[in-house]
Write an enzyme that holds these catalytic residues in place. Structure first.
Site, short mmCIF file in Angstrom:
data_model
loop_
_atom_site.label_atom_id
_atom_site.label_comp_id
_atom_site.label_asym_id
_atom_site.label_seq_id
_atom_site.Cartn_x
_atom_site.Cartn_y
_atom_site.Cartn_z
N ASP A 1 0.83 -1.20 0.00
CA ASP A 1 0.00 0.00 0.00
C ASP A 1 0.87 1.25 0.00
OD1 ASP A 1 -2.67 1.27 0.41
OD2 ASP A 1 -1.77 1.89 2.32
N GLU B 1 1.98 0.13 -4.90
CA GLU B 1 0.97 1.09 -5.30
C GLU B 1 1.60 2.48 -5.37
OE1 GLU B 1 -3.31 2.93 -3.79
OE2 GLU B 1 -1.71 2.47 -2.38
#
Length: 631
Positions: free
Chosen positions: A327, A356
């Site tokens: 993330d 990400e």
């Protein structure tokens, strides 16, 4: 795809003491035979920082001991290079002479663990919001001690989906044709509200009990592996939840950025690359918090860095993961990201990790992928990045009118920048995800545009990821709220009697068609894996027509490519995949594509099996996406 299906057992940590006080150790166990033989234990116990430590009964060597500002944390580094699997007894002696003992487990690694096969271009990933997929165990909907209770009427509340529900419906995921499963975070989020999304971790080593137990997660991994499905774990390195016990007893004064006080991040990721940037802008991006309930971690602290690195290794080894999704990849300390990723790859050279980086600028996203050409000497070992630029280009292409500088040219121009990437075919591509409007809504609830987007994204270069419910046209019309975007999957709750996507009951004609279209395209990926590991060739769009080909990968005789799987007897090396997207009705002489089809005599249309000669002229209706196999 090679998967390890041997029995998995969750490591069990037992601590015992000659006093009535407990000691917690992180990681709760380790393994002998790791590439890095050292493991740093975070020891947590009352007033333990000033204790002396000895090893009572093992070949393990105690290398270092560090105490920080908190009196209740001690960091102990063990060298396991000469150790055998078994329990290690550590003795802690306080200044008053009292002792506390713990038994620490060193285990034998699973055969082949280090060389596990990570997910790759042959695969297709199914992304699940676990709280919103299936409620398989109603007994864990509410758990004593956790404030956030199940309430399906709250769009931002917990709805009761869990690991057991995923296990019960792996057959559905397998039947669709997916070979990898990525769930939004499953770790404990003991937050007062809005805990279901999982991105406010309060315990890095425990599955949230409202999803199940650590053993349930291992059961999911075992069950998925038996079906040929790998498991990708979503990890959060940048921040924790404000209810993490570190916020009550912080190991060191610099453990949390900005002196543990909320200062919001600028989100200006460009500052990391800007040759004109000032240091305060870089710090404002990396050290700022997302929201007050997500304290930002300072990975420059070497003990915190070790904790996060070892936690990732622990989950890969324990749960037999095929990959990791990280993330907010670029937000943590930049040097730490290099260390974290290199350590993971040194332990698991073939593991895939996707970061990400939410930027639609290919130069920014490419920076983080290993092998990319970059503006500095940064050491990135990250194998994959989420391809936000392509996602944005697909939406622009299908919502804008065709002209010399709009429409399909958006996709063409984006793919033309693939020279920036170290390995464009290892990028994770997607129509949407859990943080944006669903693709069906982004395209104005137009089934034909949905088909064009999905046909492209399931056949172009890269590794496709599909968000649960995309296969049945789930949408979020009239709301950008994430709780609506992550709506409950129909059929996942006993009360879902009118509509059930697992059985097909209550689905509209369009929804049934979309589900079958996904199956059809994913089956093509399974029958022609060499083509999807191979190259992409595309023609510049003309008059609202965009055509591309997937060529099979070839490995020169006598040479080996570790990233390429050996062909199976059913694979046809010579076939090509041909995809045509067109917005207006068109007649196309197939000789237009002689450069790609000259060595082929026939085409088979995937949707219905109809055959054509490569000298024919084909007629295509407006707003169509047609996939062929060239023989």
């Amino acid at each position: 795809m090679a998967l390890f299906t041997s029995a998995l057992t969750l490591p069990v940590f037992n601590c015992y003491s000659s006093q009535e006080s407990s000691i917690d150790v992180y990681p709760p166990n380790w393994w002998v035979g790791m590439h890095d033989s050292n493991v740093e234990l975070m020891i947590y116990g009352d007033d333990i920082a000033d204790d002396t430590v000895t090893i009572v009964n093992s070949d393990v060597v105690l290398r270092e001991k560090h105490a920080l500002e908190s009196a209740n944390y001690l960091f102990v580094t063990l060298d396991t290079s000469k150790a055998k699997a078994g329990d290690v007894k550590l003795r802690f002696v306080d200044t008053d002479g009292s002792t506390r003992d713990i038994s620490y487990s060193l285990q034998k690694r699973r055969d082949g663990s280090a060389l596990r096969k990570g997910f790759g271009p042959r695969d297709a990933i199914y992304l699940i919001a676990p709280d919103r997929f299936v409620n398989g165990d109603k007994d864990n909907d509410d758990v004593e001690g956790f404030i956030d209770k199940a309430d399906r009427s709250l769009k931002g509340g917990r709805h009761g989906g869990d690991i057991e529900g995923i296990i019960q419906h792996l057959d559905y995921i397998e039947a669709l044709g997916f070979t990898q499963l990525w769930s939004m975070p499953l770790l404990e989020n003991a937050m007062d509200t809005y805990s279901y999304h999982g991105y406010s971790t309060t315990d890095y080593y425990q599955i949230d009990p409202r999803y199940g137990t650590n053993e349930d997660f291992l059961m999911l991994s075992r069950a998925a592996n038996k079906r040929g499905i790998g498991v990708i774990m979503d990890m959060v390195l940048n921040h924790i939840g404000s209810n993490h016990k570190w916020m009550e007893d912080t190991p060191s004064n610099d453990w949390i950025n900005n002196n543990s006080k909320f200062i919001g991040t600028t989100h200006k990721r460009e500052s990391l690359h800007d040759p004109h940037a000032i240091k305060s802008d870089i710090k404002g991006f990396s050290d700022g918090w997302f929201v007050p309930t997500m304290p930002d971690l300072n990975q420059r602290n070497p003990h915190l860095a070790n904790y996060l690195i070892q936690n990732a290794i622990w989950w890969v080894e324990s749960a037999n993961l095929s990959g990791i999704r990280v993330d907010t990849y670029s937000y943590p300390d930049k040097a730490f990201l290099s260390d974290w990723t290199n350590r993971l790859i040194s332990e698991y050279p073939n593991l895939n990790i996707v970061g990400e980086e939410w930027s639609v600028n290919p130069a920014i996203t490419a920076y983080w992928q290993a092998g990319s050409k970059r503006h500095d000497d940064y050491d990135s070992a990250l194998p994959s990045v989420m391809d936000f630029p392509l996602q944005a280009a697909v939406i622009k292409a299908l919502t804008n009118e065709e002209s010399w500088n709009s429409g399909f040219i958006s996709i063409y121009e984006t793919l033309a920048t693939d020279f920036l990437y170290g390995d464009p075919n290892n990028l994770v591509i997607f129509p949407d995800n859990h943080d944006m409007s669903r693709i069906y809504t982004q395209l104005g609830h137009d089934v034909e545009k949905w088909n064009m987007a999905m046909s492209l994204l399931l056949t172009t270069r890269g590794i496709p990821q599909v968000f649960y419910g995309t296969e049945i046209l789930m949408q979020n019309e009239g709301s950008e709220d994430h709780g609506i975007i992550r709506s409950d999957f129909p059929g996942g709750w006993p009360s879902d009697s009118k509509k059930n996507a697992f059985t097909g009951e209550g689905l509209t004609t369009d929804e049934r068609w979309a589900q079958q279209r996904i199956k059809q395209l994913l089956q093509l990926r399974k029958t022609h894996p060499l083509q999807f590991e191979g190259s992409l060739k595309h023609y510049a769009p003309t008059d609202g027509v965009y055509t591309f080909f997937r060529e099979p990968i070839s490995t020169p005789e006598g040479k080996k490519n570790s990233k390429v799987n050996a062909p199976t007897p059913n694979e046809t090396r010579g076939d090509k995949i041909m995809v045509i997207l067109n917005k207006e009705p068109v007649d196309i002489p197939l000789t237009t594509y002689d450069e790609m089809l000259s060595s082929h005599k026939t085409l088979t249309r995937v949707s219905d099996g109809k055959s054509y000669k490569t000298t024919d002229t084909i007629s295509l209706p407006a707003m169509s996406a047609t996939v062929y196999i060239a023989h």
